[in-house]
Design a protein around this motif. Structure first.
Motif, PDB file in Angstrom:
ATOM      1  N   PHE A   1      58.758  13.437-125.141  1.00  0.00           N
ATOM      2  CA  PHE A   1      57.441  12.843-125.365  1.00  0.00           C
ATOM      3  C   PHE A   1      56.650  12.785-124.057  1.00  0.00           C
ATOM      4  N   ARG A   2      57.303  12.364-122.991  1.00  0.00           N
ATOM      5  CA  ARG A   2      56.635  12.290-121.681  1.00  0.00           C
ATOM      6  C   ARG A   2      56.144  13.664-121.236  1.00  0.00           C
ATOM      7  N   SER A   3      56.966  14.682-121.422  1.00  0.00           N
ATOM      8  CA  SER A   3      56.558  16.025-120.988  1.00  0.00           C
ATOM      9  C   SER A   3      55.395  16.535-121.834  1.00  0.00           C
ATOM     10  N   GLU A   4      55.388  16.233-123.147  1.00  0.00           N
ATOM     11  CA  GLU A   4      54.267  16.633-124.006  1.00  0.00           C
ATOM     12  C   GLU A   4      52.987  15.913-123.591  1.00  0.00           C
ATOM     13  N   ILE A   5      53.082  14.624-123.293  1.00  0.00           N
ATOM     14  CA  ILE A   5      51.913  13.856-122.874  1.00  0.00           C
ATOM     15  C   ILE A   5      51.402  14.373-121.546  1.00  0.00           C
ATOM     16  N   LYS A   6      52.299  14.720-120.624  1.00  0.00           N
ATOM     17  CA  LYS A   6      51.882  15.239-119.320  1.00  0.00           C
ATOM     18  C   LYS A   6      51.092  16.523-119.488  1.00  0.00           C
ATOM     19  N   VAL A   7      51.540  17.394-120.373  1.00  0.00           N
ATOM     20  CA  VAL A   7      50.816  18.648-120.616  1.00  0.00           C
ATOM     21  C   VAL A   7      49.414  18.336-121.143  1.00  0.00           C
ATOM     22  N   GLN A   8      49.312  17.391-122.076  1.00  0.00           N
ATOM     23  CA  GLN A   8      48.007  17.044-122.640  1.00  0.00           C
ATOM     24  C   GLN A   8      47.105  16.395-121.600  1.00  0.00           C
ATOM     25  N   VAL A   9      47.649  15.522-120.773  1.00  0.00           N
ATOM     26  CA  VAL A   9      46.847  14.862-119.740  1.00  0.00           C
ATOM     27  C   VAL A   9      46.393  15.888-118.704  1.00  0.00           C
ATOM     28  N   ASP A  10      47.235  16.856-118.389  1.00  0.00           N
ATOM     29  CA  ASP A  10      46.867  17.893-117.437  1.00  0.00           C
ATOM     30  C   ASP A  10      45.720  18.768-117.963  1.00  0.00           C
ATOM     31  N   GLN A  11      45.555  18.840-119.289  1.00  0.00           N
ATOM     32  CA  GLN A  11      44.493  19.643-119.890  1.00  0.00           C
ATOM     33  C   GLN A  11      43.150  18.922-119.907  1.00  0.00           C
ATOM     34  N   VAL A  12      43.132  17.614-119.705  1.00  0.00           N
ATOM     35  CA  VAL A  12      41.904  16.832-119.805  1.00  0.00           C
ATOM     36  C   VAL A  12      40.811  17.339-118.865  1.00  0.00           C
ATOM     37  N   PRO A  13      41.072  17.580-117.572  1.00  0.00           N
ATOM     38  CA  PRO A  13      39.986  18.073-116.706  1.00  0.00           C
ATOM     39  C   PRO A  13      39.355  19.368-117.222  1.00  0.00           C
ATOM     40  N   THR A  14      40.157  20.268-117.761  1.00  0.00           N
ATOM     41  CA  THR A  14      39.632  21.518-118.298  1.00  0.00           C
ATOM     42  C   THR A  14      38.756  21.251-119.514  1.00  0.00           C
ATOM     43  N   LEU A  15      39.218  20.366-120.384  1.00  0.00           N
ATOM     44  CA  LEU A  15      38.454  20.056-121.589  1.00  0.00           C
ATOM     45  C   LEU A  15      37.138  19.366-121.261  1.00  0.00           C
ATOM     46  N   ILE A  16      37.129  18.569-120.216  1.00  0.00           N
ATOM     47  CA  ILE A  16      35.916  17.853-119.831  1.00  0.00           C
ATOM     48  C   ILE A  16      34.962  18.768-119.074  1.00  0.00           C
ATOM     49  N   SER A  17      35.484  19.685-118.274  1.00  0.00           N
ATOM     50  CA  SER A  17      34.626  20.502-117.416  1.00  0.00           C
ATOM     51  C   SER A  17      33.693  21.410-118.220  1.00  0.00           C
ATOM     52  N   LEU A  18      34.112  21.928-119.358  1.00  0.00           N
ATOM     53  CA  LEU A  18      33.266  22.829-120.133  1.00  0.00           C
ATOM     54  C   LEU A  18      31.993  22.141-120.634  1.00  0.00           C
ATOM     55  N   PRO A  19      32.076  20.966-121.275  1.00  0.00           N
ATOM     56  CA  PRO A  19      30.837  20.307-121.694  1.00  0.00           C
ATOM     57  C   PRO A  19      29.952  19.911-120.515  1.00  0.00           C
ATOM     58  N   TYR A  20      30.550  19.473-119.420  1.00  0.00           N
ATOM     59  CA  TYR A  20      29.752  19.075-118.264  1.00  0.00           C
ATOM     60  C   TYR A  20      29.086  20.277-117.610  1.00  0.00           C
ATOM     61  N   THR A  21      29.743  21.424-117.629  1.00  0.00           N
ATOM     62  CA  THR A  21      29.125  22.632-117.097  1.00  0.00           C
ATOM     63  C   THR A  21      27.903  22.982-117.931  1.00  0.00           C
ATOM     64  N   SER A  22      28.033  22.898-119.243  1.00  0.00           N
ATOM     65  CA  SER A  22      26.911  23.168-120.141  1.00  0.00           C
ATOM     66  C   SER A  22      25.796  22.155-119.917  1.00  0.00           C
ATOM     67  N   LEU A  23      26.167  20.891-119.802  1.00  0.00           N
ATOM     68  CA  LEU A  23      25.176  19.841-119.573  1.00  0.00           C
ATOM     69  C   LEU A  23      24.477  20.045-118.236  1.00  0.00           C
ATOM     70  N   ASP A  24      25.225  20.408-117.228  1.00  0.00           N
ATOM     71  CA  ASP A  24      24.644  20.647-115.915  1.00  0.00           C
ATOM     72  C   ASP A  24      23.627  21.781-115.978  1.00  0.00           C
ATOM     73  N   GLY A  25      23.952  22.839-116.713  1.00  0.00           N
ATOM     74  CA  GLY A  25      23.014  23.953-116.874  1.00  0.00           C
ATOM     75  C   GLY A  25      21.729  23.514-117.566  1.00  0.00           C
ATOM     76  N   ARG A  26      21.869  22.683-118.594  1.00  0.00           N
ATOM     77  CA  ARG A  26      20.684  22.203-119.314  1.00  0.00           C
ATOM     78  C   ARG A  26      19.831  21.307-118.418  1.00  0.00           C
ATOM     79  N   VAL A  27      20.465  20.449-117.630  1.00  0.00           N
ATOM     80  CA  VAL A  27      19.716  19.564-116.733  1.00  0.00           C
ATOM     81  C   VAL A  27      18.994  20.390-115.669  1.00  0.00           C
ATOM     82  N   LYS A  28      19.660  21.387-115.125  1.00  0.00           N
ATOM     83  CA  LYS A  28      19.014  22.239-114.118  1.00  0.00           C
ATOM     84  C   LYS A  28      17.817  22.971-114.718  1.00  0.00           C
ATOM     85  N   THR A  29      17.945  23.403-115.968  1.00  0.00           N
ATOM     86  CA  THR A  29      16.823  24.057-116.637  1.00  0.00           C
ATOM     87  C   THR A  29      15.647  23.102-116.766  1.00  0.00           C
ATOM     88  N   LEU A  30      15.926  21.867-117.178  1.00  0.00           N
ATOM     89  CA  LEU A  30      14.861  20.871-117.293  1.00  0.00           C
ATOM     90  C   LEU A  30      14.227  20.561-115.939  1.00  0.00           C
TER      91      LEU A  30
END
Length: 96
Positions: A42-71
């Motif tokens: 269970f710990r190893s599965e949770i670690k894998v999921q927690v390690d994926q969080v920065p990647t999952l968050i970076s995609l929406p923020y990259t898109s948001l950053d592009g939209r803000v720069k456009t504005l």
């Protein structure tokens, strides 16, 4: 004295635990070992999921950053406040 009893140094007879008690303890120990193994998995599965969080968050923020720069660049060209444009488009009332 039975086979499970031993003499103590004080001359008192001390009996060893019954085989059933030993078997019960063995089952408890095996259960604890199994639980620990499941927790490790269970710990190893949770670690894998927690390690994926920065990647999952970076995609929406990259898109948001592009939209803000456009504005921001559009504001520089038109000299209008992007917040006002958003309020006009989606009908948000002005702050008073």
């Amino acid at each position: 004295m039975g086979n499970d009893c031993l003499p103590c140094s004080r001359g008192v007879v001390r009996c060893l635990p019954h085989r059933r008690t030993t078997g019960d303890l063995r089952q408890i120990a095996e259960g604890i070992i199994g639980t620990n193994e499941r927790l490790d998995i269970f710990r190893s599965e949770i670690k894998v999921q927690v390690d994926q969080v920065p990647t999952l968050i970076s995609l929406p923020y990259t898109s948001l950053d592009g939209r803000v720069k456009t504005l921001e660049s559009w504001k520089e060209r038109t000299d209008r406040d992007p917040v006002e444009i958003v309020r006009e488009r989606w009908g948000r009332p002005k702050a008073t």
